[in-house]
Enzyme design. Structure first.
Site: not given
Ligand code: THU
Length: 160
Positions: A63, A74, A111
């Site tokens: 992050e 991923e 996502c």
């Protein structure tokens, strides 16, 4: 007006039902959560990709205070695998997440952006990437990311 039905299938395995190879990949994904840098979400995700020659490459979410600049586990794993071993196709990808002191009961689905990237990996190597989404209560297994991405956009859309 016409209606179409889009069907996707996933198998759900108990941990003991997974093959030894699948358990190994899941364990690598779980281990990779430890290298996650997630001071904003505190949601630690790990991913493990198995390549054609058996090499396992892992990644975790990284992050940034400017949120969109971070990236998911991923994509970290897949882009590293493709950059480091471009000649090796990615056969399988396992994902696990550690949250509030334990691995999640329910699997963590990739996502939308990661699904598109996994699809890109399938296109690049011309073969499906088997997906294993680990949860303490069961692991979802799919034969291709297409099960997670109905009506997917790929190079074929530009050629047809
Ligand atoms: N995240 C992943 O790394 N993979 C997923 O499959 C879902 C979400 C990360 C992104 C962000 O760092 C945190 O989890 C919370 O969204």
């Amino acid at each position: 007006m016409k209606e179409i039905e889009i069907v996707s299938k996933a198998k759900i395995y108990g941990y003991e039902e997974l093959s030894e190879n699948d358990r190994e990949l899941v364990e690598q994904a779980k281990k990779a959560t430890q290298s996650s840098y997630a001071p904003y979400s505190n949601f630690h995700v790990g991913a493990a990709a198995r390549l054609a020659d058996g090499t396992i490459v892992t990644g975790s979410n990284q992050e940034n205070s400017a949120f969109p600049s971070g990236t998911c586990a991923e994509r970290t794993a897949l882009f590293y695998a493709n950059a480091r071993y471009p000649e090796q196709c990615v056969k399988e990808l396992a994902v696990a997440a550690f949250n509030k002191g334990k691995f999640t009961a329910v699997p963590t689905p990739p996502c939308g952006a990661c699904r598109q990237v996994i699809l890109g990996v399938e296109e690049r190597y011309g073969r499906p990437v088997r997906i294993l989404l680990y949860g303490e209560d069961g692991t979802y297994v799919m034969d291709s990311v297409k099960a997670l991405l109905p009506l997917q956009f790929s190079g074929e859309n530009m050629n047809g």
